[in-house]
Design a protein around this motif. Structure first.
Motif, mmCIF file in Angstrom:
data_model
loop_
_atom_site.group_PDB
_atom_site.id
_atom_site.type_symbol
_atom_site.label_atom_id
_atom_site.label_comp_id
_atom_site.label_asym_id
_atom_site.label_seq_id
_atom_site.Cartn_x
_atom_site.Cartn_y
_atom_site.Cartn_z
ATOM 1 N N SER A 286 0.817 -1.222 0.000
ATOM 2 C CA SER A 286 0.000 0.000 0.000
ATOM 3 C C SER A 286 0.846 1.264 0.000
ATOM 4 O O SER A 286 0.373 2.329 -0.404
ATOM 5 N N GLY A 287 2.087 1.147 0.488
ATOM 6 C CA GLY A 287 2.937 2.322 0.590
ATOM 7 C C GLY A 287 2.542 3.265 1.705
ATOM 8 O O GLY A 287 3.088 4.372 1.803
ATOM 9 N N GLU A 288 1.626 2.832 2.569
ATOM 10 C CA GLU A 288 1.137 3.669 3.670
ATOM 11 C C GLU A 288 1.613 3.082 4.997
ATOM 12 O O GLU A 288 1.233 1.966 5.366
ATOM 13 N N TYR A 289 2.437 3.832 5.695
ATOM 14 C CA TYR A 289 3.014 3.352 6.953
ATOM 15 C C TYR A 289 1.939 2.997 7.971
ATOM 16 O O TYR A 289 2.063 1.999 8.694
ATOM 17 N N GLY A 290 0.878 3.786 8.026
ATOM 18 C CA GLY A 290 -0.189 3.505 8.988
ATOM 19 C C GLY A 290 -0.822 2.143 8.784
ATOM 20 O O GLY A 290 -1.133 1.436 9.753
ATOM 21 N N ASN A 291 -1.031 1.753 7.536
ATOM 22 C CA ASN A 291 -1.597 0.432 7.249
ATOM 23 C C ASN A 291 -0.656 -0.671 7.719
ATOM 24 O O ASN A 291 -1.089 -1.692 8.277
ATOM 25 N N MET A 292 0.633 -0.457 7.483
ATOM 26 C CA MET A 292 1.629 -1.469 7.845
ATOM 27 C C MET A 292 1.695 -1.666 9.353
ATOM 28 O O MET A 292 1.657 -2.801 9.849
ATOM 29 N N ALA B 25 -3.013 11.305 10.151
ATOM 30 C CA ALA B 25 -3.717 10.927 8.918
ATOM 31 C C ALA B 25 -4.985 11.756 8.761
ATOM 32 O O ALA B 25 -5.568 12.240 9.740
ATOM 33 N N ASP B 26 -5.429 11.901 7.506
ATOM 34 C CA ASP B 26 -6.722 12.548 7.291
ATOM 35 C C ASP B 26 -7.834 11.535 7.567
ATOM 36 O O ASP B 26 -7.578 10.352 7.843
ATOM 37 N N GLU B 27 -9.062 11.987 7.479
ATOM 38 C CA GLU B 27 -10.193 11.135 7.872
ATOM 39 C C GLU B 27 -10.280 9.870 7.029
ATOM 40 O O GLU B 27 -10.531 8.777 7.545
ATOM 41 N N ALA B 28 -10.053 10.018 5.721
ATOM 42 C CA ALA B 28 -10.139 8.844 4.843
ATOM 43 C C ALA B 28 -9.073 7.816 5.194
ATOM 44 O O ALA B 28 -9.347 6.608 5.239
ATOM 45 N N GLN B 29 -7.853 8.290 5.447
ATOM 46 C CA GLN B 29 -6.789 7.366 5.786
ATOM 47 C C GLN B 29 -7.015 6.742 7.162
ATOM 48 O O GLN B 29 -6.688 5.568 7.376
ATOM 49 N N GLN B 30 -7.593 7.494 8.091
ATOM 50 C CA GLN B 30 -7.925 6.916 9.399
ATOM 51 C C GLN B 30 -8.923 5.770 9.252
ATOM 52 O O GLN B 30 -8.813 4.750 9.933
ATOM 53 N N GLN B 31 -9.872 5.930 8.351
ATOM 54 C CA GLN B 31 -10.836 4.852 8.109
ATOM 55 C C GLN B 31 -10.140 3.619 7.518
ATOM 56 O O GLN B 31 -10.478 2.482 7.867
ATOM 57 N N THR B 32 -9.157 3.861 6.657
ATOM 58 C CA THR B 32 -8.414 2.748 6.066
ATOM 59 C C THR B 32 -7.580 2.027 7.123
ATOM 60 O O THR B 32 -7.561 0.790 7.177
#
Length: 215
Positions: free
Chosen positions: A122-128, A187-194
């Motif tokens: 995903s390239g997103e540290y938060g997801n990892m 994170a923004d709201e969309a990324q927080q939901q992810t």
């Protein structure tokens, strides 16, 4: 309340089911049937490859060197003491070579593999860190309360508990929680939901993985 704590509370039923599972309770009591332990270890060992990929991706995307170093150190433990534990347990429990190398994957195993790769790509540290945090925090949560039982258990039960408890492992979980908190807060709201979706799916899959190995 920290975001990581909020995320845990949000999936409370599945979290409790994973951390208070009959599989874990019987392992700590030494009463878990060995065929179930053999199945579990063979399935769990398949996670190491993609776990290393996910952790390496998180190290790459971490914001700074102080954020990277604890993950890098922990990755060495996975490749060292934990990998050695699996090999010794396979030998002691007479797990056949085909099960060690390429067991037929249970559905929760393959689903969790896919989630780890999805997070890594995903390239997103938060997801990892959401997936990594769940993977280690669930184990600390069930292992820490039963660590006093270790001395009375054969090593393939006892060492699995000690690998997921104690001051060092607790510090790894605390670091991952801190990383998740920071990623969520920025994170923004969309990324927080992810991030929330990754966390929730990881918790559910941990519970389903114990279910599948126990049945």
């Amino acid at each position: 309340m920290q975001p990581s704590e909020q995320l845990k509370e949000h999936c409370g039923e599945h979290w409790q089911s994973a951390t208070e599972h009959a599989f874990c309770a019987e392992l700590a009591e030494g009463s878990l049937p060995l065929d179930k332990m053999k199945r579990y270890l063979a399935q769990d060992y398949t996670f190491i490859d993609n776990f290393v990929r996910l952790a390496a991706s998180a190290i790459h995307y971490a914001p700074s060197l102080p954020d990277r170093l604890p993950l890098a150190h922990f990755l060495g433990n996975i490749a060292g003491p934990e990998n050695t534990y699996f090999q010794r347990s396979f030998d002691m429990l007479a797990v056949v070579e085909s099960e060690r190398v390429s067991p037929e994957l249970l559905k929760p195993t393959s689903d969790f593999q896919a989630l780890m790769l999805k997070a890594a790509k995903s390239g997103e540290y938060g997801n990892m860190v959401a997936v990594l945090c769940v993977a280690e925090w669930v184990y600390l949560s069930w292992a820490e309360p039963v660590v006093e039982a270790v001395d009375s258990l054969p090593f393939y039960f006892g060492e699995w508990i000690t690998l997921h408890s104690g001051e060092y492992f607790a510090s790894v979980v605390e670091h991952l929680r801190g990383q998740l908190d920071n990623a969520f807060n920025t994170a923004d709201e969309a990324q927080q939901q992810t991030i929330t979706a990754y966390f929730n799916e990881a918790v559910l899959l941990e519970k389903q993985f114990f279910d599948a190995c126990y049945q």
